[in-house]
Design an enzyme around this catalytic site. Structure first.
Site, PDB file in Angstrom:
ATOM      1  N   TYR A 142       1.587  28.820  55.744  1.00  0.00           N
ATOM      2  CA  TYR A 142       2.864  28.306  56.250  1.00  0.00           C
ATOM      3  C   TYR A 142       3.996  29.329  56.159  1.00  0.00           C
ATOM      4  O   TYR A 142       4.983  29.211  56.884  1.00  0.00           O
ATOM      5  CB  TYR A 142       3.277  27.052  55.483  1.00  0.00           C
ATOM      6  CG  TYR A 142       2.297  25.915  55.598  1.00  0.00           C
ATOM      7  CD1 TYR A 142       1.957  25.376  56.838  1.00  0.00           C
ATOM      8  CD2 TYR A 142       1.700  25.380  54.465  1.00  0.00           C
ATOM      9  CE1 TYR A 142       1.050  24.338  56.949  1.00  0.00           C
ATOM     10  CE2 TYR A 142       0.789  24.336  54.561  1.00  0.00           C
ATOM     11  CZ  TYR A 142       0.467  23.821  55.804  1.00  0.00           C
ATOM     12  OH  TYR A 142      -0.426  22.796  55.909  1.00  0.00           O
ATOM     13  N   THR A 143       3.905  30.276  55.249  1.00  0.00           N
ATOM     14  CA  THR A 143       5.013  31.216  55.038  1.00  0.00           C
ATOM     15  C   THR A 143       4.794  32.502  55.823  1.00  0.00           C
ATOM     16  O   THR A 143       3.671  32.843  56.205  1.00  0.00           O
ATOM     17  CB  THR A 143       5.177  31.546  53.545  1.00  0.00           C
ATOM     18  OG1 THR A 143       3.973  32.144  53.052  1.00  0.00           O
ATOM     19  CG2 THR A 143       5.459  30.289  52.737  1.00  0.00           C
TER      20      THR A 143
END
Length: 819
Positions: free
Chosen positions: A118-119
């Site tokens: 997600y990052t």
């Protein structure tokens, strides 16, 4: 089979573990003294830089970077790589972040970061300066784990990262804790040391006075900082930044805007709120975490009359609003872990940068010389252009043309290659001028680089200039305040305790509690909560600011501030001392309880079964450090069978001691010396071998009673026992019988006023108002008798008295007490 060796398991284990230890020391947990990086951090930065994941380009999924790092350089699992990457992106853990991250990268509350899928991440701009010039053969490279690619053993490090971002880690036999520092101050110290290689620590600390934590706070203890910079070890106090804020209605609140480094904010708020919930310090109304994107803010709202400074001092002392930071500056220096001071760190960094600048200059010089050689050839071509064109046109191919150029005009291989690949537009007059200018520039550059390589002063000037450029670009103000002295936190504990009325109760078996007046008054004395086999020996109204002392039969004293007693209903049993006092014995009983306002003055007297007696000062009973978990001695017993018979405050009267065999001795209390807590006392009465002390009391009336184990009771005049000196045998107060002889069970003074204070451990129990002192006797069969002592007639000293009932002689006495 010839390769098989027989070796002992002991040798194999020792040698293999030695290898493993060396590996994890050098290759896992400790930073290099030169670039301040652990291997995993170095691999992350190098891999992201190699892949072009740099600050001037867009963010890239963290999972992609982690996969590349794991596949090429660090085969130890994606979690360890991602954790290290996330930490380098957290601005509350690094003074200068090396990785910029989009998405949830954790928080000061200890929240975990979002999953790597997600990052997004990229190198920060300042991280580029750690990798600057790595492509110029400035550092050594080594093969990776599968010998498919090479990785750097150290980064060029254009700024002193070890001091700027610090480091922490645990290895085999080693640990490191190096605090972060301010970039500007570190660079100023490096520049000064370049100019003054033998600079003193004191002078360096003028430029670098101490750590600078990313979370700010106040650092106290200049002497400890100096010690840490000198030896590599030290301890400083790190305190939160707080202020007292005024509210409406005369209220105040404590505002926390900065907390110590590495302190979990959520845990800190919870601990402060626990102080409020458990009422450890009265006056806290609410604890709120008001932090937002503008900054950290914790609000501790106080009651109107609360002492804000005292509460703040308590929180500083007993929560992580103030912590100790321990320096342990260990780094890898020449493949060996060493504890290093500031001067060693700076000198190692300067030496490293010297090598980098020289190797870079050699690389750039070689490149410039190579280019100059080509430019010289091109300029020469332009002077004989027609001949060169004719030669090339007459050649069969490119290789033939190159060979003809080398043979006919003595061009080198490199020059010949450049000539045959020359584009026609480069043959204009403009390009000729450009080549001539380039030649001049190259000659100047080579001269400059030669000076850097050959002259140390020139090289150091370059080093200083580059450091100042980094400072100019990335400098920021100091966040942590430095204070020379560590402030001692003094807490007026009395002011922290809310003064409330309460009732304190103690049983002989060691159960105690405090009860609110409302609960106490709603019940009768007989409704007290206790075990069936236990006995209530003490009930008294007190204040929560007072102190409770409990004296036991084994010569121990237990201290409890009354506000620390468990607040329970009158009908509850209470808390047993064994729950908190580790050395409370199974056979131990409470002999006497006393409530005191202070320990300034007061004496106690203790008498043991072996006939020893002592006085001791209340001052010696002031709270000891381990009072919550351990009792302390107030008298030393002669043997394991010895017990304390009587303990009470001293009054200025005669003492009367009565033994089981019926001997009574009367002497002045002033004959008993005041001794320390660990002494056994002096001989009070001279006992026969088969005798022991039964009772001791102060002479505060004209008569006293004697009760025997057979239930015989008599009252006799005190004057029948003349005053003498201690350590005598005394006079018999019973007539000796050949069969079923009487033995003293209990003796005590007979008071004309039942409310008068008596030298007896039961007098503190409040009873209904009565004008008579009663003796309660319980036989072994459970029969209870009550006798009004003042109604007894005086008996002769040699009489055995009268039985309190016709059957008591056969039943014998189990319990007897006065009230």
């Amino acid at each position: 089979m010839s390769n098989i060796q027989n070796m002992s398991l002991e040798d194999i284990m020792g040698e293999r573990f030695g290898r493993y230890s060396k590996y994890i020391i050098q290759e896992r947990a400790l930073p290099d003294i030169r670039d301040g990086l652990k291997p995993v951090q170095r691999r992350i930065l190098y891999s992201m830089n190699k892949d072009g994941n740099t600050f001037e380009k867009g963010y890239r999924k963290s999972a992609k970077s982690v996969g590349n790092i794991m596949g090429n350089f660090h085969p130890h699992g994606d979690a360890s790589i991602y954790d290290a990457m996330v930490r380098m992106s957290q601005d509350w853990k690094n003074r200068e972040i090396l990785v910029e991250m989009h998405g949830n990268n954790g928080s000061m509350d200890g929240d975990p970061p979002a999953a790597m899928r997600y990052t997004e991440a990229r190198l920060s701009e300042i991280a580029g300066y750690l990798l600057q010039d790595i492509e110029k053969n400035t550092v050594s490279f080594a093969w990776n784990f599968d010998d498919t690619e090479k990785e750097p053993t150290v980064l060029p490090a254009a700024f002193p990262n070890l001091l700027v971002n610090g480091s922490s880690g645990i290895s085999a036999g080693y640990a490191t804790d190096i605090p972060p520092h301010n970039l500007s101050e570190v660079i100023d110290a490096v520049v000064y040391m370049i100019d003054h290689p033998k600079a003193s620590l004191e002078k360096l600390m003028e430029f670098l006075p101490g750590p600078d934590f990313p979370t700010g706070g106040i650092i106290q203890g200049a002497d400890e900082i100096k010690k840490a910079y000198e030896t590599g070890k030290g301890r400083v106090v790190v305190r939160s930044r707080t202020e007292i804020e005024e509210l409406k209605g005369g209220k105040q609140q404590i505002i926390v805007t900065e907390i110590p480094y590495e302190v979990n904010k959520a845990v800190l708020v919870k601990k402060i709120d626990d102080v409020r919930v458990n009422n450890k310090v009265p006056g806290i109304v609410e604890v709120r975490d008001e932090s937002d994107r503008t900054g950290l803010r914790i609000a501790i709202e106080l009651k109107k009359e609360a002492d804000s400074q005292t509460i703040l001092n308590y929180l500083l002392k007993y929560t992580d609003l103030q912590v100790n930071y321990n320096f342990n500056m260990v780094a890898i220096d020449h493949f060996t872990p060493r504890q290093v001071g500031l001067q060693k760190i700076l000198s190692s960094y300067i030496s490293h940068r010297k090598d980098i600048i020289i190797e870079r200059s050699k690389f750039d010089k070689a490149k410039a010389e190579k280019r100059l050689h080509i430019v010289e050839g091109l300029i020469r071509v332009l002077s004989i252009l027609d001949e060169i064109i004719a030669l090339i046109r007459s050649s069969d191919n490119k290789a033939d043309a190159k060979e003809n150029l080398k043979v006919s005009y003595d061009f080198s291989e490199e020059q010949a290659e450049a000539i045959v690949t020359l584009q026609l537009y480069r043959l204009t007059n403009t390009d000729i001028v450009t080549l001539q200018n380039e030649e001049n520039d190259l000659r100047d550059l080579i001269t400059t680089l030669s000076a850097i390589i050959g002259d140390e002063a020139t090289m150091y000037n370059v080093m200083k200039r580059e450091l100042r450029e980094v400072k100019k670009k990335f400098a920021n103000p100091r966040l942590s305040e430095l204070q020379a002295e560590s402030q001692i936190i003094e807490i007026d504990t009395a002011s922290l305790i809310a003064e409330e009325e309460t009732f304190v109760s103690v049983t002989r078996g060691g159960y105690l509690k405090r009860t609110s007046p409302r609960s106490f008054n709603a019940s009768s004395l007989e409704e007290v909560g206790k075990r069936d086999d236990d006995e209530l020996i003490f009930v008294k109204q007190a204040k929560t600011t007072e102190h409770l002392l409990l004296f036991t039969t084994l010569g121990n004293v237990i201290y409890r501030p009354i506000h620390e007693l468990t607040d329970l209903r009158w009908k509850d049993i209470g808390e047993h001392l064994s729950q908190t006092i580790s050395n409370f014995a199974t056979e131990e009983e409470i002999l006497y309880a006393d409530i005191v306002t202070s320990f300034d003055q007061g004496l106690y007297v203790a008498v043991t079964q072996n006939g020893f007696i002592k006085r001791f000062d209340r001052k010696e009973l002031s709270p000891w450090r381990t009072y919550k978990s351990k009792s302390t001695k107030y008298v030393k017993l002669k043997d394991d069978k010895d017990r304390v018979v009587t303990l009470s405050p001293v009054i200025m009267e005669d003492l009367l001691l009565v033994t089981k065999n019926g001997y009574a001795l009367r002497f002045s209390s002033q004959e008993v010396p005041i001794q320390g807590l660990k002494s056994a006392g002096v001989k009070g009465i001279n006992l026969k071998n088969d005798d022991s002390l039964a009772s001791a009391f102060a002479v505060t009336s004209n008569s006293f009673f004697v009760l025997t184990q057979r239930g015989s009771l008599k009252r006799m005049a005190v004057d029948d026992i003349p005053q003498t000196s201690r350590a005598n045998r005394g006079l018999l107060v019973l007539r000796e019988l050949k069969t079923k002889p009487h033995r003293v069970f209990l003796a005590g003074g007979v008071q004309s006023d039942a409310s008068a204070e008596q030298f007896d451990l039961f007098t503190d129990i409040p009873e209904e108002e009565t004008n008579q002192q009663m003796l309660e006797v319980i036989s072994k069969t459970g029969q209870t008798y009550e006798i009004a002592l003042e109604t007894l007639s005086l008996s002769e000293r040699t009489s055995n008295g009268s039985f309190i009932s016709d059957t008591i002689s056969d039943q014998e006495v189990l319990v007897a007490r006065t009230r």
